[in-house]
Every structure is written in structure tokens, then in C-alpha cells.
Design an enzyme around this catalytic site. Structure first.
Site, PDB file in Angstrom:
ATOM      1  N   ALA A  47       0.831  -1.207   0.000  1.00 28.02           N
ATOM      2  CA  ALA A  47       0.000   0.000   0.000  1.00 28.02           C
ATOM      3  C   ALA A  47       0.867   1.260   0.000  1.00 28.02           C
ATOM      4  O   ALA A  47       0.576   2.229  -0.706  1.00 28.02           O
ATOM      5  CB  ALA A  47      -0.919   0.002   1.217  1.00 28.02           C
ATOM      6  N   SER A  61      27.770 -17.397 -29.978  1.00 27.24           N
ATOM      7  CA  SER A  61      27.234 -18.595 -29.335  1.00 27.24           C
ATOM      8  C   SER A  61      28.381 -19.217 -28.547  1.00 27.24           C
ATOM      9  O   SER A  61      29.469 -18.662 -28.483  1.00 27.24           O
ATOM     10  CB  SER A  61      26.650 -19.551 -30.358  1.00 27.24           C
ATOM     11  N   CYS A  98     -18.106 -54.080 -14.693  1.00 29.02           N
ATOM     12  CA  CYS A  98     -16.967 -53.879 -15.596  1.00 29.02           C
ATOM     13  C   CYS A  98     -15.748 -54.577 -15.004  1.00 29.02           C
ATOM     14  O   CYS A  98     -15.350 -54.318 -13.869  1.00 29.02           O
ATOM     15  CB  CYS A  98     -16.681 -52.391 -15.777  1.00 29.02           C
ATOM     16  N   ASP A 100       2.302   1.676  -3.437  1.00 22.82           N
ATOM     17  CA  ASP A 100       1.270   2.187  -4.347  1.00 22.82           C
ATOM     18  C   ASP A 100       1.072   3.682  -4.170  1.00 22.82           C
ATOM     19  O   ASP A 100       0.865   4.413  -5.142  1.00 22.82           O
ATOM     20  CB  ASP A 100      -0.059   1.462  -4.112  1.00 22.82           C
ATOM     21  N   CYS A 124     -15.682 -53.146 -20.972  1.00 24.37           N
ATOM     22  CA  CYS A 124     -16.968 -53.834 -20.803  1.00 24.37           C
ATOM     23  C   CYS A 124     -18.032 -53.364 -21.792  1.00 24.37           C
ATOM     24  O   CYS A 124     -19.105 -53.956 -21.858  1.00 24.37           O
ATOM     25  CB  CYS A 124     -17.476 -53.654 -19.372  1.00 24.37           C
ATOM     26  N   GLU A 165      29.277 -20.754 -13.934  1.00 25.01           N
ATOM     27  CA  GLU A 165      27.914 -20.278 -13.694  1.00 25.01           C
ATOM     28  C   GLU A 165      26.915 -21.249 -14.313  1.00 25.01           C
ATOM     29  O   GLU A 165      27.307 -22.280 -14.864  1.00 25.01           O
ATOM     30  CB  GLU A 165      27.740 -18.853 -14.228  1.00 25.01           C
ATOM     31  N   LYS A 178      23.901 -22.488 -16.967  1.00 25.04           N
ATOM     32  CA  LYS A 178      23.451 -22.205 -18.332  1.00 25.04           C
ATOM     33  C   LYS A 178      21.930 -22.177 -18.322  1.00 25.04           C
ATOM     34  O   LYS A 178      21.267 -23.204 -18.257  1.00 25.04           O
ATOM     35  CB  LYS A 178      23.964 -23.259 -19.312  1.00 25.04           C
TER      36      LYS A 178
HETATM   37  S1  IVH Z   1      27.883 -16.682 -22.293  1.00 25.03           S
HETATM   38  C1  IVH Z   1      30.568 -15.508 -25.304  1.00 25.03           C
HETATM   39  N1  IVH Z   1      26.682 -17.525 -20.146  1.00 25.03           N
HETATM   40  O1  IVH Z   1      23.689 -20.057 -24.093  1.00 25.03           O
HETATM   41  C2  IVH Z   1      29.669 -16.460 -24.643  1.00 25.03           C
HETATM   42  N2  IVH Z   1      25.607 -17.891 -22.226  1.00 25.03           N
HETATM   43  O2  IVH Z   1      25.186 -20.264 -27.143  1.00 25.03           O
HETATM   44  C3  IVH Z   1      28.282 -16.012 -24.794  1.00 25.03           C
HETATM   45  N3  IVH Z   1      23.422 -18.985 -22.038  1.00 25.03           N
HETATM   46  O3  IVH Z   1      21.766 -18.610 -26.103  1.00 25.03           O
HETATM   47  C4  IVH Z   1      27.352 -16.690 -23.943  1.00 25.03           C
HETATM   48  N4  IVH Z   1      23.408 -19.169 -19.846  1.00 25.03           N
HETATM   49  O4  IVH Z   1      21.919 -17.111 -24.035  1.00 25.03           O
HETATM   50  C5  IVH Z   1      26.623 -17.450 -21.480  1.00 25.03           C
HETATM   51  N5  IVH Z   1      25.718 -18.201 -18.138  1.00 25.03           N
HETATM   52  C6  IVH Z   1      25.662 -18.097 -19.466  1.00 25.03           C
HETATM   53  C7  IVH Z   1      24.567 -18.581 -20.203  1.00 25.03           C
HETATM   54  C8  IVH Z   1      24.574 -18.459 -21.586  1.00 25.03           C
HETATM   55  C9  IVH Z   1      22.740 -19.404 -20.962  1.00 25.03           C
HETATM   56  C10 IVH Z   1      22.922 -19.131 -23.406  1.00 25.03           C
HETATM   57  C11 IVH Z   1      23.034 -17.912 -24.236  1.00 25.03           C
HETATM   58  C12 IVH Z   1      23.054 -18.415 -25.633  1.00 25.03           C
HETATM   59  C13 IVH Z   1      23.666 -19.741 -25.461  1.00 25.03           C
HETATM   60  C14 IVH Z   1      25.093 -19.680 -25.947  1.00 25.03           C
END
Ligand code: IVH
Length: 793
Positions: A35, A83, A439, A38, A418, A120, A122
Site C-alpha cells: 500500500a 554462441s 466392468c 502504491d 466392458c 555459472e 546455463k
Molecule cells: S555466455 C561468449 N553464459 O547459451 C559467450 N551464455 O550459445 C556467450 N546462455 O543462447 C554466452 N546461460 O543465451 C553465457 N551463463 C551463461 C549462459 C549463456 C545461458 C545461453 C546464451 C546463448 C547460449 C550460448
């Protein structure tokens, strides 16, 4: 507030709201009641409306608002969105391979110290890039082909976790790379609400995230519960970068961006492998989907030395986990018939390895579920998911791969076992076979339920025997089990072997194996004195599970009283609603069921713990409660009390509704009319009279019961028992049943509140604890003695 200028107040409000947003969305630690928040928000909205010159796209009021687009505008990425190379070995060697490669490419000698990595998760969502200029979010884009993406700024602005303005002292240009995703619980809640609205559901978190970000109408994206994690950088200007990737992530967090807490700085390949294992164990508990972990060389200087190979950095790798989702084909759809006749469609699938097991079938639940997934055909390619120990499920259909000849699945009109008509009651999702006990499939399921471990606990009576007993007509109802002879069982086995074309070794040797049959008969005989609660549960009354059965047994005390109780009388018991009460009364009213129960009694099946009704019943059996439970239209609980004070039910049944008199007593006319109509329904007066008689009978049974039960049961009643180790003859469930039947409690751990510890063989730490606390110890004999004291009186 009036002392400061509107511009200053607007700036103040924005800073304050940003602070609360960060605490709420990113830190998940709200700092202000809704609240109060808001109120701040509305004050800012009002000021901005009154002073349009103070408007700013970075204002927290401007998250949702844009128009729907005709199409997305392309965005060229200044720094391409790369990628990541994938390590396909899902075991530890994936991590070791990566470390070995890095050491080779850095020309490190074997005795050089371990390389430091940032590890980390993915995330399984959609990669995006956020461009901040002077700390303000100016553009958000998808990855696209890596060089050019789509401008989805409007949609990304609706995600509460994405700051519109960075905190602290951000550089002039900062592009943040990360993943938009959806939590599984948010997806489930969204789907539940979508179902309630009659909308289509979202297939899985990844599709949900990707689909939501690529909506032309930002209002749609705003309605989807999206989240964001930052994991890297794109274009950056005017910033003295931290020297490590881990430092970059910490800096991003300090700018107010969400960075996942499951990250670590680790030295060497073994430590990476360890991280992979640790996160694998954590995976089922994470609230969102991941498909692996990512390792990155931590020092940015080393990253620069390693550089790129085509479109992938050499300094990072994704180390995957076995997939939890897979594509497969529906080969057939079978119908299973359950104990209550529910017809459940089950998809037979081309075997597919997913979530660590080979999946060959998946339940489709019911027609509504299939509808929600957009329909299903035999021959369809479907997405199957199996995560952790969860039952495999079909998430959705890949419509693009539907064969042209595919026929949509529809629920059958007749029971496949049945042939009785299949009916679907209005408001119910389930279609049921109307054949009831005639049945064969329902009979098999009912007998299996009856024999189950938590019901009559008939040892050795599994699916195979039940199917054969029913198939060859040795058993048509549960009572028949108690009439089986050794010859019957051996006969049955012979016929089954003959039909299946098997000749057992013993038969070849001219012998007959009888041991199994003797054991089975012993198991059946041993089940003749269950607790009343178990017997009631075993009968398979719709809506009556273990706890309802226990309530019925505790309160009414005998099978006869449960059988005779009208629905209204059941509905006044705790936790038994009108639907359940009606189902119970209907079950016992049905002639077939009545005969089945009489047959059981005739075979000598008897509850071992029948007792007088609970004294607490007196408080429930008032006309006020009974009237309220009768389902009389317009009779609110308050009116029920009023009516009860004016006419008790027995008089109402005898004399009918005296409208003039009730009106003079102040009952509203429409209630009197509803009552009159209700009482005029055929049979209603009779059943009200019957209810009155039953009530009297129960009440008459009470006071004596009270005294008796209280004095005799005191040795066990109210006492707390802990069972440990194996008792010579009593099974643990049986011991628990009998203690509870006598009013005692069974707890799982020993404490000062424990009254007795019942110890059998191989009793462990609980026994030690009991000795330590000086709690009286009982062996099986002593327990039986104690219980006998209760039953005897
Ligand atoms: S780093 C230079 N870190 O994985 C490296 N990518 O092909 C660039 N993804 O679709 C990516 N978690 O979105 C990185 N902790 C993470 C990630 C991550 C997921 C995905 C990213 C991309 C694919 C990489």
C-alpha cells in the site's frame, strides 16, 4: 512535499521507487508494504500528469504503455552476440577436456598453476542484449543471427527485474548480455490462470520466455511472469573494466542487475567437474530450468589472448546435462479404466531416453487436458518431459510435424473393457465407464485397492493374481477372496499357464508348486480383522481416502453406524463436506454395495476396533448443524440456527411447514417458501424423519460410551508412543493402527513428550535416546498387554 519543486519531488520519488523495485524484483526482499509503495507510485503518476515536461522513459511509471507494433525493427549488434561451444560429454570428463584445451592453447607447462575459471549456470531461456546509455535503458534486442537482432525494448521494459535506470555510477555506454527466462512455478500459475480463462497454455519455460519477448503487443509480454539474469557484456565505453569475469558480474550486480547467486570462481579442471556434479544435484530444486553449466576463463586478459574461433569464444564452454525434454512420436493412445471407472487416455510413445530413463508411455489425463494442448493425434510428434523423479508428461505437440492423415483423438463413447456407455457428468473433466462393478477392469482395480498395503494389506495379492482371479471368474467381488481354496488357486494357475502356453519347471518334473498358494491364502486369512478405518478405506468409496476413513471410524465407531448414517449426519463431522457425505451415503445405499458388505461380514471379516461413538458427537448433532448440512436452498448457517430454535427436525418431519406461524416468528417469506418447496419434494419428509430417528439412536448411545471410553482407555489414550526396530510379530503399521485405535498417538521421534518407546530388534538411536531421557521401554508383549487392557473392558 509542497516545500520542494515538482522536479525535485519527481526525482526523489523515482529514486525511491527504483530502490524499492530493486529490493523487490532483484533482491527478492521487499522493503515496503504494497500500500505504501502504491501511494508513492500514484503520487509520481499524478505529478507526471500535471507536469508533462517532467516525463521520462526511465521513469518507473513507464514500464508498460507502448502501442502494439506491426513488426520488429532490426538492431545491428555493435559487438556480435556469440554462441558458445558445447561440451557434449555430460560426465566429468567434459570439464577436464575444457581445462586441458585451455592449458594447451595458453601454452602452459604441465607444472604451471591451475587456471582460474568463473563457473555459472546455463539458463534455458532467450538471450538478449540491453543497452544502457548514461545509466538509462535505451534499447533491448534479441540475439537474432548474432550480428542483427530485433528491437524488443517495449517488451523487455515490462520485466520488473530489468532496471530502467542503473544504480551507482554506470559508464556512458554499457551493453549487458543475459537471459530472459520463466520460473517453473510462475509458468504453472500462469497456465492455471490461462486454463481458467479458457486460454491456451504455454508449453515449457523456454518457449514461454522466447514467445513472450517476441510479442508485438507489449501488453501481452507484460502479462507473462518473466525474469532476467545478466551473465556478460557487449559494447562498453568509458569504463575501467574489472580485471576478471567474476568482477564484471559483481559490478553488474552493483549496478542493480540480477545476477544468479549460483556462481563460483574455481581453480583447475577437477574443481569444474565438481561444480558440474554439485549443480546436477541442485538442478531439480532450482526454480527455473537449466540445461548445463558454463565455464569461462576468469581473467579478461587471458580471454583476450585466447580470442575467438569463427563465432565462438575459445575461453568459454557450455557443459551440458542429460536433457529433461525430448521429441518422440505417439504410436497409439490407449484407454485405461480406473477403480472408479475413470477412463484415462495414455499415450504409447516411441521409446525415448529422457531425464535418465527410457520413457514409453505418458498419461494424457483427460479430454480437457488434451484440448488445452491444442488436440492430439496418433502419429503426432510431441515434447516429452521427465525431470527428477517426476512422472513423464507430454508438454505439447509439434504441430508443424503432424502427418496429413492424422486423426484427432476423441474420448470413446463406450468403455473399451466392458462396452458400457462412457459418461461425462457436466462440470467434470473425467469420463467414466458406467458399468460399475460389472466392468471387469473396475473390478480388478477395486480388488487391488481393497488388498492394498494401507487398506486390508493382503500380502502376496498383486496385480497378476488379481487379474487372473477376475479373468477366470474365481472372484467377482471382494468377499469371494475369503472363499478361495487351495484347489481354486492351483486351478487358476493351471488355466493361466495353459492359456499363456507356459509349462513351469515343477510341472515338467511332475510336481505341483503349492507354496505360493498357501502363502496367499494365509495372507488373505490374516486380513480378516482390519481396523475400521482400514476397512472403510478399502471399500473404495469415492472421495474417501485414508484420513476421511479415519474420521468416520473415530467419530462413529462402528461399521453399522457408518452404513446407516444419512448424508446430513456425515456432513456434520469435521472435514467432511456435503459432496463427500453424499458420496458415502450413496455408496452404502446402493444395493450392490450393501450386498458386498454383507458378504464380507458373512465371511467373518470384522473390524478389530469398533467402539461406541465419540462423545464429541453431541456437539455436532444439533438441528442447527443438521439443517445447515441438508442443503436446503436459502438456508444460511444463521437461518439454520433460527429455524432450529423454532422447530426441531423431527417435528418438521411430522407436522410439515407451518408457514403462518414461522412467519409470525420472524422467518423471511422467501425462506419459508424455499423450505416448503424443499419439504414437498418426493421422499424428503421420510428422509428427514429417518434422520431424526438416527440422530436419536446415536445420541442415546453417547453418554455411556463417554464414561466407558474415558476410564478404560487411559493406559493408552492420549499417550505418545514411538516405535523403533522390528517387532517379532506385529508389523509397524499394524502396531500403529492398534495404538491409534485405542486413542494413543504414534510419533516418529523421541522427546521428553514421549510416554513409551516400543523397541524391537535392531532398535537404534531412538532406543539410546529413550534410555537417556528415562522413558519407559516396552517390548511387543508389554505393548499387547497394554492394549488388551483397553479392549477387554
Ligand atoms: S555466455 C561468449 N553464459 O547459451 C559467450 N551464455 O550459445 C556467450 N546462455 O543462447 C554466452 N546461460 O543465451 C553465457 N551463463 C551463461 C549462459 C549463456 C545461458 C545461453 C546464451 C546463448 C547460449 C550460448
Amino acid at each position: 512535499m509542497s516545500a520542494v519543486s515538482p522536479a525535485a519531488r519527481v526525482a526523489e520519488l523515482r529514486a525511491e521507487i527504483d530502490r524499492h523495485d530493486h529490493a523487490y524484483y532483484v533482491l527478492d526482499a521487499p522493503t515496503l508494504p504494497d500500500a505504501a509503495y502504491d501511494a508513492l507510485f500514484r503520487e509520481l503518476q499524478a505529478l507526471e500528469a500535471a507536469h508533462p515536461e517532467l516525463q521520462s522513459p526511465a521513469s518507473p511509471t513507464q514500464r508498460v504503455g507502448g502501442q502494439a507494433l506491426a513488426q520488429f525493427v532490426p538492431v545491428a549488434h555493435v559487438v556480435p552476440m556469440l554462441s558458445i561451444q558445447t561440451e557434449t560429454d555430460t560426465d566429468a570428463s567434459g570439464a577436464l577436456n575444457f581445462d586441458a584445451r585451455i592449458r594447451r592453447e595458453l601454452d602452459l607447462p604441465a607444472d604451471a598453476p591451475p587456471v582460474e575459471y568463473a563457473a555459472e549456470l546455463k539458463f534455458d531461456g532467450l538471450a538478449i542484449s540491453l543497452r544502457y546509455e548514461r545509466g538509462i535503458l535505451v534499447r533491448g534486442a534479441t540475439r537474432g543471427d548474432g550480428a542483427t537482432g530485433e528491437d524488443v525494448t517495449q517488451n523487455l521494459r515490462t520485466i520488473g527485474q530489468i532496471p530502467l535506470r542503473l544504480r551507482g555510477h554506470p559508464p556512458p555506454v554499457l551493453e549487458v548480455r543475459g537471459e530472459v527466462y520463466m520460473r517453473r512455478d510462475d509458468l504453472a500459475q500462469y497456465n492455471a490462470e490461462a486454463t481458467a480463462r479458457g486460454d491456451k497454455t504455454l508449453v515449457n519455460p523456454r518457449n514461454a520466455a522466447a514467445g513472450s519477448v517476441r510479442q508485438l503487443d507489449p501488453a501481452v509480454a507484460a502479462s507473462r511472469p518473466l525474469k532476467f539474469f545478466a551473465y556478460g557484456l557487449g559494447d562498453v565505453a568509458g569504463w575501467e573494466m574489472p580485471p576478471t569475469h567474476a568482477g564484471v558480474l559483481d559490478a553488474l550486480a552493483a549496478f542493480g542487475l540480477p545476477v544468479c547467486e549460483h556462481r563460483a570462481v574455481l581453480a583447475g579442471g577437477e574443481a569444474l567437474a565438481d561444480f558440474h556434479r554439485r549443480i546436477a544435484a541442485l538442478r531439480p530444486q532450482l526454480p527455473f530450468d537449466i540445461d548445463g553449466v558454463v565455464y569461462k576463463v576468469n581473467a579478461l586478459a587471458l580471454q583476450r589472448r585466447l580470442g575467438f574461433r569463427s563465432r565462438e569464444p575459445r575461453w568459454a564452454v557450455a557443459h551440458k546435462y542429460p536433457p529433461q525434454e525430448a521429441l518422440t512420436v505417439v504410436e497409439a493412445i490407449d484407454i485405461q479404466v480406473g477403480r472408479t471407472g475413470a477412463l484415462t487416455p495414455v499415450a504409447r510413445l516411441s521409446p525415448v531416453f529422457v531425464g535418465g530413463v527410457t520413457v514409453t508411455n505418458a498419461t494424457l489425463h483427460n479430454a480437457d487436458e488434451i484440448e488445452r494442448k491444442g488436440g492430439l493425434c496418433v502419429g503426432d510428434t510431441v515434447i516429452v518431459r521427465r525431470a527428477g523423479d517426476v512422472i513423464p508428461e507430454i508438454l505439447g505437440v509439434v504441430f508443424e510435424q503432424r502427418p496429413a492423415t492424422a486423426q484427432p483423438f476423441t474420448m470413446p463413447l463406450f468403455c473399451p473393457v466392458c462396452g458400457a456407455p462412457a459418461v461425462r457428468e457436466s462440470g467434470e473433466a473425467v469420463t467414466r465407464c458406467s458399468g460399475g462393478f460389472s466392468c471387469r477392469a473396475q473390478r480388478i482395480q477395486a480388488i487391488l485397492h481393497f488388498a492394498g498395503r494401507r487398506m486390508m494389506d493382503i500380502e502376496g495379492l498383486g496385480e497378476r493374481y488379481v487379474e487372473r482371479l477376475v479373468e477366470f471368474d474365481y472372484v467377482t467381488g471382494v468377499a469371494d477372496l475369503y472363499r478361495l481354496t487351495l484347489d481354486d488357486l492351483l486351478d487358476m494357475k493351471r488355466r493361466a499357464d495353459e492359456r499363456d502356453g507356459v509349462t513351469p519347471e515343477t510341472v515338467k518334473a511332475g510336481q505341483v508348486a503349492t507354496r505360493w498358494a498357501e502363502n496367499l491364502l494365509a495372507g488373505i486369512a490374516a486380513s480378516k480383522s482390519p481396523s475400521l478405518a482400514r476397512l472403510l478405506f478399502a471399500l473404495g468409496i469415492r472421495h474417501v481416502g485414508e484420513s476421511t476413513a479415519k474420521t468416520l471410524a473415530d467419530w462413529l465407531g462402528s461399521l453399522e453406524r457408518v452404513r446407516r448414517a444419512p448424508a446430513a449426519m456425515l456432513a456434520v463431522l469435521p472435514d467432511i463436506g456435503q459432496t463427500v457425505a453424499a458420496a458415502i451415503a450413496a455408496f452404502f445405499a446402493e444395493e450392490h454395495n450393501a450386498r458386498a458388505i454383507d458378504a464380507l461380514l458373512a465371511e467373518g471379516v470384522r473390524p478389530c476396533d469398533e467402539h461406541p461413538p465419540s462423545a464429541r458427537l453431541a456437539g455436532c448433532l444439533t438441528w442447527e448443524h443438521l439443517y445447515a448440512a441438508l442443503g436446503i436452498p436459502r438456508l444460511t448457517p444463521l437461518r439454520a440456527r433460527q429455524l432450529a430454535a423454532l422447530v426441531p427436525g423431527d417435528r418438521l418431519a411430522q407436522e410439515g411447514v407451518n408457514a403462518a406461524w414461522l412467519s409470525a416468528q420472524g422467518l423471511p417469506a422467501e425462506l419459508i417458501e424455499a423450505l416448503t418447496t424443499w419439504l414437498q419434494q418426493p421422499g424428503q419428509r421420510g428422509s428427514l424423519a429417518a434422520l431424526a430417528v438416527q440422530r436419536q439412536a446415536l445420541l442415546a448411545a453417547l453418554p455411556v460410551a463417554e464414561k466407558g471410553a474415558e476410564t478404560v482407555a487411559s493406559a493408552v489414550a492420549g499417550k505418545v508412543f514411538v516405535l523403533t526396530g522390528t517387532l517379532p510379530t506385529l508389523k509397524r503399521d499394524a502396531a500403529k493402527d492398534r495404538i491409534e485405535a485405542a486413542g494413543g498417538k504414534v510419533s516418529s521421534s523421541v522427546s521428553k513428550k514421549t510416554d513409551y518407546v516400543v523397541a524391537g530388534e535392531e532398535a537404534g538411536s531412538k532406543l539410546d535416546k529413550a534410555r537417556e531421557l528415562g522413558i519407559p521401554l516396552l517390548d511387543e508383549n508389554a505393548l499387547l498387554e497394554l492394549l488388551k487392557g483397553v479392549a477387554a473392558t
